[in-house]
Design a protein around this motif. Structure first.
Motif: not given
Length: 341
Positions: A129-137, A149-154
Motif C-alpha cells: 500500500v502506498g509503495d514508496r519505491r514508485i515515487h523514488l523510481l 499494483r500499489a493501492s493509494d499510489a497517487n
C-alpha cells in the motif's frame, strides 16, 4: 565469427549489419531478416560490451529483493515470473541483475543502479500500500514496471497485474452457489496489494448475498504450507467449523489438504477448497484432472508481459504509463463439492 566476417559474407557494411541486428527502424525488414538468418546460420553472437557502448545502454534489467523477502528466491511463483521475464530478456540481448539488499537500503540500491548505469530498467516486486519505491523510481527517472499494483499510489506508473478482486469474488460466488455459508479465507499478508484486493473480492461476494463476513474466518500471513495446515487444523476442530476454504496460494492449500486428511475427512466431499496460482512449472495441480479447483493465472506469462512492457518503455521513455490487467480462469478440480449439512 566477427561482425566484419558477417558483413563481408552479406556484402553489407558493418554499420548496416549492426543496425539490422539491433532492430534500428531505418533498416528495411527484408535486410533485417536476411542479416538475422545469416547470423543464426553461422552462429554469430554480437559482442555485448561493444553493443552497450554503441547504444549507451547497460543491456541489463534489475530486480531488487529486500532481505525480509529473500524467501521469494525459492518461491515457485517468483521463479516462474523470473523464468518468463528471462525469456524476453534473452531474446532481446539483455542480462538480468538480481540484487538482495537489507530492507532499509533499497532506496540506496535503486539510486546506485541509476548513477552507475548498471541497468536500463527495474522490475518492482511485491508492491505494498502506498509503495514508496514508485515515487523514488519516478524521481530518479529510472524506467520501471511493477508486478502488481500499489493501492493509494497517487502518481503514474506502469504495471502488470492479475484482477485479484474479480478472481476471488468469482471463486467465492462458486462456493456460495454450492451452498457453503461458512467459508474461511486463508490470505497472504494484507499489507500486500494483492491480498487486499483478494479480501475485497471475497467480501463483495458475501455482501451481494446479504451475508456478513465473519472476522473469525479471515486470516492473513506469509503463505507457507505450515500456515495453511495449522490454520485449517484449528478451524476444523471448532464446533462451528467452516465447510470451505478459499486460499491465496497453492502452497498453503497443500497444508489445508494435509489438515483435512489428518482428521479423516475428504477434500471435495466433506470440505471444499479453492486455491489460486495453480499454474506453476514445478508445483503442478494434478495431471489431466486438477486436484484443486483454482483461479488460474499464468505467472510466467505475467513475467513475459512485464519484461516486454519494460523494454518498450526503455525504447520509448516518453510513451507514458502503461497498464496490463490479466484475468484469471476458474478451473474446476476435485477439491470442491456441495456443502454438507
Amino acid at each position: 565469427m566477427k561482425l566484419k566476417d558477417l558483413s563481408d559474407l552479406l556484402q553489407l557494411s558493418q554499420t548496416t549489419v549492426s543496425r539490422a541486428l539491433n532492430g534500428y527502424p531505418e533498416v528495411s525488414e527484408a535486410t533485417r531478416k536476411r542479416v538475422m538468418a545469416a547470423a543464426e546460420a553461422h552462429g554469430y553472437r554480437p559482442n555485448m560490451r561493444a553493443r552497450s557502448l554503441a547504444t549507451g545502454r547497460a543491456m541489463a534489467i534489475g530486480h531488487v529483493i529486500p532481505l525480509a523477502s529473500k524467501h521469494e528466491m525459492v518461491n515457485p511463483v517468483f521463479a516462474d515470473f523470473i523464468a518468463g521475464a528471462g525469456e524476453v530478456y534473452s531474446a532481446k540481448g539483455y542480462d538480468m541483475l538480481i540484487s538482495i539488499v537489507p530492507d532499509e537500503e533499497q532506496a540506496r540500491a535503486y539510486r546506485e543502479f541509476r548513477t552507475r548505469g548498471s541497468v536500463d530498467g527495474i522490475i518492482v516486486h511485491a508492491p505494498k500500500v502506498g509503495d514508496r519505491r514508485i515515487h523514488l523510481l519516478n524521481e530518479i527517472e529510472m524506467p520501471f514496471v511493477v508486478h502488481g499494483r500499489a493501492s493509494d499510489a497517487n502518481e503514474p506508473y506502469s504495471w502488470v497485474d492479475m484482477n485479484n478482486t474479480r478472481a476471488f469474488r468469482r471463486a467465492t460466488d462458486f462456493l456460495l452457489d454450492l451452498g457453503h455459508r461458512r467459508i474461511a479465507l486463508i490470505n497472504g499478508l494484507e499489507n500486500m496489494d494483492f491480498a487486499i484486493r483478494r479480501r475485497a473480492g471475497f467480501q463483495e461476494a458475501l455482501d451481494a448475498r446479504g451475508l456478513a463476513p465473519d472476522p473469525d474466518l479471515m486470516f492473513a500471513d506469509e503463505m507457507t504450507e505450515s500456515y495453511g495446515h495449522d490454520t485449517a487444523r484449528a478451524l476444523l476442530a471448532r464446533p462451528d467449523a467452516p465447510t470451505a476454504f478459499l486460499v491465496s496460494s497453492i502452497i498453503p492449500s497443500i497444508g489445508v489438504r494435509r489438515a483435512i486428511e489428518e482428521l479423516g475427512l475428504h477434500m471435495g466431499r466433506d470440505i471444499s477448497v479453492i486455491t489460486h496460482d495453480d499454474e506453476l512449472s514445478y508445483l503442478k495441480n494434478g495431471a489431466d484432472v486438477p486436484v484443486f479447483t483454482a483461479t488460474r493465472s499464468s505467472v510466467r506469462e505475467a513475467g513475459r508481459r512485464a519484461a516486454r512492457m519494460l523494454l518498450e518503455i526503455i525504447e520509448d521513455p516518453d510513451s507514458g504509463a502503461r497498464q496490463d490487467l490479466l484475468e484469471a480462469e476458474l478451473i474446476l478440480g476435485q477439491s470442491t463439492g456441495p456443502a454438507r449439512a
